[in-house]
Write an enzyme that holds these catalytic residues in place. Structure first.
Site, PDB file in Angstrom:
ATOM      1  N   GLY A   1       0.820  -1.085   0.085  1.00 43.37           N
ATOM      2  CA  GLY A   1       0.149   0.019   0.085  1.00 43.37           C
ATOM      3  C   GLY A   1       1.035   1.180   0.028  1.00 43.37           C
ATOM      4  O   GLY A   1       2.067   1.024   0.052  1.00 43.37           O
ATOM      5  N   GLY A   2       0.108   2.420  -0.142  1.00 45.08           N
ATOM      6  CA  GLY A   2       0.988   3.595  -0.245  1.00 45.08           C
ATOM      7  C   GLY A   2      -0.040   4.600   0.607  1.00 45.08           C
ATOM      8  O   GLY A   2      -1.036   4.578   0.777  1.00 45.08           O
ATOM      9  N   GLY A   3       0.856   5.650   1.353  1.00 41.34           N
ATOM     10  CA  GLY A   3      -0.050   6.789   1.725  1.00 41.34           C
ATOM     11  C   GLY A   3       1.011   7.802   2.139  1.00 41.34           C
ATOM     12  O   GLY A   3       1.752   7.885   0.933  1.00 41.34           O
ATOM     13  N   GLY A   4       0.347   8.718   2.626  1.00 41.17           N
ATOM     14  CA  GLY A   4       1.107  10.097   2.615  1.00 41.17           C
ATOM     15  C   GLY A   4       2.373   9.878   2.850  1.00 41.17           C
ATOM     16  O   GLY A   4       3.280  10.994   2.546  1.00 41.17           O
TER      17      GLY A   4
ATOM     18  N   GLY B   1       4.501   7.440   2.730  1.00 41.29           N
ATOM     19  CA  GLY B   1       5.520   6.537   2.022  1.00 41.29           C
ATOM     20  C   GLY B   1       4.864   5.176   1.617  1.00 41.29           C
ATOM     21  O   GLY B   1       3.596   4.851   1.913  1.00 41.29           O
ATOM     22  N   SER B   2       5.370   4.254   0.701  1.00 43.28           N
ATOM     23  CA  SER B   2       4.954   3.046   0.377  1.00 43.28           C
ATOM     24  C   SER B   2       5.205   1.942   1.408  1.00 43.28           C
ATOM     25  O   SER B   2       6.366   2.019   2.139  1.00 43.28           O
ATOM     26  CB  SER B   2       5.484   3.027  -1.068  1.00 43.28           C
ATOM     27  OG  SER B   2       5.147   3.858  -1.830  1.00 43.28           O
ATOM     28  N   VAL B   3       4.220   0.975   1.309  1.00 38.58           N
ATOM     29  CA  VAL B   3       4.758  -0.004   2.357  1.00 38.58           C
ATOM     30  C   VAL B   3       4.976  -1.341   1.754  1.00 38.58           C
ATOM     31  O   VAL B   3       4.077  -1.663   0.515  1.00 38.58           O
ATOM     32  CB  VAL B   3       3.666  -0.314   3.384  1.00 38.58           C
ATOM     33  CG1 VAL B   3       3.906  -1.634   4.434  1.00 38.58           C
ATOM     34  CG2 VAL B   3       3.080   0.912   4.234  1.00 38.58           C
TER      35      VAL B   3
ATOM     36  N   LYS C   1       8.106  -0.036   5.757  1.00 39.67           N
ATOM     37  CA  LYS C   1       7.582   1.357   5.299  1.00 39.67           C
ATOM     38  C   LYS C   1       8.700   2.258   4.715  1.00 39.67           C
ATOM     39  O   LYS C   1       9.732   2.713   5.641  1.00 39.67           O
ATOM     40  CB  LYS C   1       6.832   1.871   6.307  1.00 39.67           C
ATOM     41  CG  LYS C   1       6.164   3.331   6.062  1.00 39.67           C
ATOM     42  CD  LYS C   1       5.095   3.844   7.063  1.00 39.67           C
ATOM     43  CE  LYS C   1       3.900   4.444   6.532  1.00 39.67           C
ATOM     44  NZ  LYS C   1       2.707   3.879   6.493  1.00 39.67           N
TER      45      LYS C   1
ATOM     46  N   ASP D   1      -3.895  10.608  12.746  1.00 33.53           N
ATOM     47  CA  ASP D   1      -4.560  10.206  11.461  1.00 33.53           C
ATOM     48  C   ASP D   1      -5.011   8.976  11.766  1.00 33.53           C
ATOM     49  O   ASP D   1      -5.026   7.775  10.981  1.00 33.53           O
ATOM     50  CB  ASP D   1      -3.284   9.928  10.656  1.00 33.53           C
ATOM     51  CG  ASP D   1      -3.816   9.969   9.193  1.00 33.53           C
ATOM     52  OD1 ASP D   1      -4.621  10.462   8.924  1.00 33.53           O
ATOM     53  OD2 ASP D   1      -2.934   9.650   8.261  1.00 33.53           O
TER      54      ASP D   1
END
Ligand SMILES: *[C@@H]1O[C@H](CO)[C@@H](O)[C@H](O)[C@H]1NC(C)=O
Ligand SMILES: *[C@@H]1O[C@H](CO)[C@@H](O)[C@H](O)[C@H]1NC(C)=O
Ligand SMILES: *[C@@H]1O[C@H](CO)[C@@H](O)[C@H](O)[C@H]1NC(C)=O
Ligand SMILES: *[C@@H]1O[C@H](CO)[C@@H](O)[C@H](O)[C@H]1NC(C)=O
Ligand SMILES: *[C@@H]1O[C@H](CO)[C@@H](O)[C@H](O)[C@H]1NC(C)=O
Ligand SMILES: *[C@@H]1O[C@H](CO)[C@@H](O)[C@H](O)[C@H]1NC(C)=O
Ligand SMILES: *[C@@H]1O[C@H](CO)[C@@H](O)[C@H](O)[C@H]1NC(C)=O
Ligand SMILES: *[C@@H]1O[C@H](CO)[C@@H](O)[C@H](O)[C@H]1NC(C)=O
Ligand SMILES: *[C@@H]1O[C@H](CO)[C@@H](O)[C@H](O)[C@H]1NC(C)=O
Ligand SMILES: *[C@@H]1O[C@H](CO)[C@@H](O)[C@H](O)[C@H]1NC(C)=O
Ligand SMILES: *[C@@H]1O[C@H](CO)[C@@H](O)[C@H](O)[C@H]1NC(C)=O
Ligand SMILES: *[C@@H]1O[C@H](CO)[C@@H](O)[C@H](O)[C@H]1NC(C)=O
Length: 820
Positions: A501-504, A506-508, A522, A618
């Site tokens: 997955g990716g988030g604000g 960075g990617s995992v 991460k 968050d």
């Protein structure tokens, strides 16, 4: 009650300070009369000491402009500029004065370079007055009320509360909000926002021609594509449409909040609020949410990437066309070729080398492709090579496309949703690295079986060494954390090939350690911290262990690389199960209840039990991970501090997160653990309904589930109506009622009215009862309801504080996590 709860105290302190130390500045001069002029360091200040006007050079520029800025904001922030396109260099020999009924700026040679240009009145009693709302008005005389000219009619990049961006139906002219060229040049940049009066919506355009964002039409309450406006408790919005003009305007219910709307050099419109506590502008809302959605942001031959800072980079074989522009965050001029194409307008093919193609995969393709009807990649390539003006081609399911113009609007994608395409960029052959003469490939077959044995030995040796490295590294642990080497994580994740997955932040990626335990790695992006501080923060996070928190196993900090290593969670995250229609396993009510409870326990631990209290900041379904037994584990805690000032950018630019943000994120007060409680409440509603709280339906209407749910809970409708239809009304209605009540308490506007996570755990465990909540103010139009009800029936001594909203002040000491 502290100062932060009472803006009036703050305001009167400011006024008092002004009064006692600087009387002239604050109260003497809000006006320029025919007798006075402004020059050099002189300024005028609005009567209430809110705005100041004078000469200023934004950034490190040597150019001076007549600027208006906030007195109270310590980071000098310009809201209006007069001579945007004609700077002066010597402010001491320049003058801003009244001349022939106009306010006029004379440059060093006493030549007018800017004027208010009103022609009707030439009286010498005309005065210019700076008002407390940030409007500079020209009046016929000091006592007249109607302005003959006002700066509100000539906005630059800032839309202040009380002003408007209008369409004038009489003259058929529109006002617009225009971005600055760069961070120190207020002359018009490529992005502008104006009102499309025919459809009563705002549009953002690039270069006056390409529209890349729209607010959607005004539907009487909100702009249809800005559902955030529903949570309307800070701003008083109105849209006016009469025979003379159409416009939208906004004001703040609490005038002590300093807030502005900005058309930024980034091409985004932003709503910002000044946080006195951190002395920073806090980004509250921005559109387009993703920087790379801004049209042509990186210019010609530039490519945009959400996961790098800066967002823009030049394509291979190109360099910045103007480095000083790029240094000033103006990428619009794009990039230029290092080496001209050999085959174009140039018959002397150097070294017989033809141009070649550089492959870019997972791209958003550029604008203005031309389709060719050729049947293969090879033919497409040669079609491009044979056309002198061809700069790139792409071949895919929709055939062959070539580009014969500047490549605009390219984006490097990072998701793997299949939307990315492969682009072949045409470059001179010399731009390609010389191929290595690989001897190994020749020796291989000759060495035969001997080589095979050797190789096997090597592999064993390597694995053994690798294992040993891990053992060795384990000695270098900080607390219980392993400090991994980057190489090891690269190996464990097969060079970061399996993205989870990716988030604000960075990617995992999924990985496997040599001891075959599965991990999630991460890769943090754009982290602003140095090595030492990073290690300190990480080791703090490492000490926090709870069955409902994702365990941090280790980290990596090498050069600019920062990675975190977590336990891998087999059942991904809550959102995947709640919102994914295709998900075969539907969570029954019992599972949902356990997830709500487990999450609350994890958060209660973060807030109350661990040594350094941590506010998550968050909370949303994406951050609730599920292990093999569907036990919930809160992820990503502690990142707020780790990411430092990048955090608020990341938070607000992330898709979807906005709906979970508590109102205090905007209102300028300190963030406490109660902000998490708010987000948790929003998430509970989604757990109940199985859908996102805010959804746009087919007919364009925005549905906001919490509003409906709160009314059912409070007015006593059929609670089972609220339940996810997929469950077919199969739920314990007492539990359902309890959860909905808790959720409605969590999203109360006043953070003191929200329960603590510890109390929520007790309620869900059945130790505490919960009363019906009042309607959360944020869900309704603004009504100043002062009433407060005791909302828990006591069954526990420690909950005594609950009935007294003002006594939960101890939670405020937990703000330290946000202060870095
Ligand atoms: C300008 O100055 C003159 C003489 O100093 C004075 O008589 C007049 O009232 C002043 N006018 C204004 C608008 O202040
Ligand atoms: C101005 O220049 C200084 C030193 O070169 C730098 O530290 C600072 O960030 C610059 N300020 C702006 C606003 O660019
Ligand atoms: C003042 O403005 C005029 C007209 O734009 C220009 O010709 C002149 O060079 C300017 N003076 C200085 C000192 O820049
Ligand atoms: C005033 O009018 C002049 C001449 O028409 C024009 O060049 C200038 O841009 C105008 N200034 C403003 C502030 O509108
Ligand atoms: C609005 O519609 C009228 C008539 O259809 C058209 O002439 C005008 O250009 C439109 N205005 C805008 C701002 O699109
Ligand atoms: C901006 O638009 C104008 C016409 O509207 C066009 O001539 C110009 O080339 C455009 N600029 C860029 C950078 O595309
Ligand atoms: C909201 O704005 C409108 C128009 O700008 C104004 O008439 C009204 O009084 C405002 N309401 C409040 C509560 O400030
Ligand atoms: C429109 O403009 C006319 C002329 O200035 C004015 O008399 C009328 O009141 C205006 N209408 C509105 C709704 O402001
Ligand atoms: C741009 O920024 C870099 C790094 O800050 C600096 O080395 C370089 O001199 C700057 N170039 C220009 C033209 O301002
Ligand atoms: C580069 O940009 C700067 C700032 O916008 C400008 O002053 C300069 O003339 C530009 N240089 C070139 C070579 O275009
Ligand atoms: C042709 O290519 C040669 C070698 O790169 C270069 O020196 C020459 O300027 C080019 N001519 C044209 C017309 O581009
Ligand atoms: C290259 O392609 C462009 C656009 O399709 C076309 O206008 C032009 O004639 C082509 N040039 C050659 C030499 O084929």
């Amino acid at each position: 009650m502290g100062m932060r709860n009472n803006p009036w105290v703050f305001l009167s302190v400011v006024i008092f300070l002004c009064f006692s130390f600087n009387t002239d500045l604050c109260f003497g001069a809000s006006t320029i009369t025919a007798n006075q002029s402004l020059s050099g360091d002189q300024t005028i200040v609005s009567d209430g000491g809110i705005f100041k006007l004078g000469f200023y050079n934004p950034g490190n520029s040597s150019n001076y402009y007549i600027c208006m800025w906030y007195v109270q904001v310590s980071t000098l922030t310009v809201v209006w500029v007069a001579n945007t396109q004609k700077p002066i260099s010597n402010r001491y020999s320049s003058e801003l004065k009244i001349s022939n009924g106009n306010l006029v700026l004379l440059n060093e040679s006493q030549i007018p370079i800017w004027s208010t240009n009103q022609t009707s009145i030439t009286s010498n009693s005309v005065v210019a007055v700076l008002l407390d709302n940030g409007n500079l008005v020209l009046r016929e005389s000091p006592i007249s009320t109607q302005p003959i000219w006002q700066s509100f009619d000539h906005p630059v990049h800032t839309w202040l509360p009380g002003s408007k961006i209008a369409y004038n139906k009489i003259t058929n002219t529109q006002q617009q909000l225009t971005s600055w060229k760069n961070i120190e040049d207020p002359s018009p940049g490529p992005y502008a926002m104006h009102l499309d009066a025919n459809n009563s919506q705002y549009l953002i355009m690039w270069n006056g021609s390409e529209r890349y964002w729209t607010s959607g039409p005004w539907n009487g309450q909100i702009f249809s594509l800005v559902p955030e406006m529903r949570a309307n408790y800070i701003f008083n919005f109105s849209y006016v449409d009469n025979e003379n003009e159409s416009y939208f305007t906004y004001s703040l219910y609490n005038p002590a909040i300093i807030s502005r709307f900005l058309m930024d050099v980034s091409g985004q419109v932003k709503m910002l609020t000044w946080l006195e506590g951190t002395k920073e502008w806090n980004l509250f809302w921005a559109q387009p949410r993703q920087q790379c959605e801004v049209y042509a942001y990186c210019g010609a031959f530039g490519t945009c990437n959400e996961n790098t800072l800066p967002f823009c980079n030049c394509l291979q074989g190109f360099h910045e066309s103007n480095v000083s522009d790029w240094n000033l965050s103006d990428y619009s001029a794009g990039c230029v070729r290092n080496t001209p194409l050999q085959q174009c307008g140039n018959t002397s093919v150097v070294n017989g080398q033809r141009d070649r193609f550089w492959e870019y995969s997972n791209m958003r393709l550029p604008e203005y492709p031309q389709s060719l009807s050729v049947g293969s990649n090879v033919e497409c390539e040669s079609a491009c090579l044979n056309n002198c003006s061809c700069t790139a081609y792409a071949y895919g399911s929709d055939g062959c496309s070539i580009w014969t113009v500047n490549l605009l609007n390219l984006q490097q994608l990072s998701g793997n949703d299949g939307s990315g395409k492969t682009l072949y960029l045409r470059l001179a052959a010399s731009e390609f690295p010389v191929a290595k003469n690989n001897k190994g490939a020749i020796i291989g077959p000759v060495a035969g079986s001997v080589g095979g044995v050797l190789l096997l030995g090597l592999v064993f040796a390597f694995v053994w060494k690798w294992q040993r490295r891990f053992v060795a590294k384990t000695k270098a642990v900080e607390g219980s954390l392993v400090a991994f080497a980057y190489k090891d994580l690269q190996n464990a994740t097969k060079n970061f090939s399996e993205k989870l997955g990716g988030g604000g932040f960075g990617s995992v990626f999924k990985g496997t350690l040599p001891n075959s335990s599965v991990i999630a790695v991460k890769k943090l992006e754009s982290i602003s911290q140095g090595e030492k501080q990073f290690r300190t923060e990480v080791s703090t996070i490492g000490t926090i262990q709870h069955v409902n928190l994702v365990r941090l196993r280790g980290f990596c900090s090498e050069g600019s690389k920062r990675l975190l290593v977590y336990d891998y969670m087999q059942n991904s995250s809550l959102d995947a199960h709640l919102f994914n229609e295709k998900e075969s396993k539907i969570f029954d009510w019992q599972t949902r209840y356990q997830i709500a409870l487990g999450t609350a326990r994890g958060l209660a631990y973060l807030h109350e039990k661990c040594r350094d209290c941590i506010i998550h900041c968050d909370i949303k379904p994406e951050n609730i991970l599920l292990d093999a037994e569907f036990c919930p584990k809160v992820a990503d805690f502690g990142l707020a501090k780790l990411m430092g000032r990048e955090f608020s950018r990341v938070l607000t630019t992330m898709r979807g997160t906005r709906g979970y943000l508590a109102p205090e994120w905007i209102s300028g007060v300190a963030i406490t653990a109660k902000a998490d409680v708010y987000s948790y409440g929003m998430m509970l509603f989604e757990l109940v309904s199985g859908r996102r709280n805010s959804e746009q339906s087919q007919d364009g209407k925005v549905r906001f589930f919490p509003t409906w749910a709160a009314s059912v809970v409070i007015e006593g409708g059929d609670i089972l109506d609220l339940l996810d239809p997929k469950l077919g009304r199969n739920a314990d209605s007492e539990e359902l009622k309890k959860i909905c009540r808790v959720a409605a308490w969590c999203i109360q506007d006043n953070e003191n009215h929200r329960p603590t996570m510890g109390q929520i755990v007790q309620i869900l465990e059945g130790v505490l009862d919960v009363n019906p909540p009042p309607i959360p103010r944020s869900l309704q139009a603004f009504v100043d309801n002062q009433e407060h009800i005791v909302f828990f029936t006591e069954s526990d001594e420690s909950s005594q504080a609950l009935s007294n909203p003002s006594s939960s002040d101890q939670s405020k000491s937990t703000t330290s996590t946000m202060r870095s």
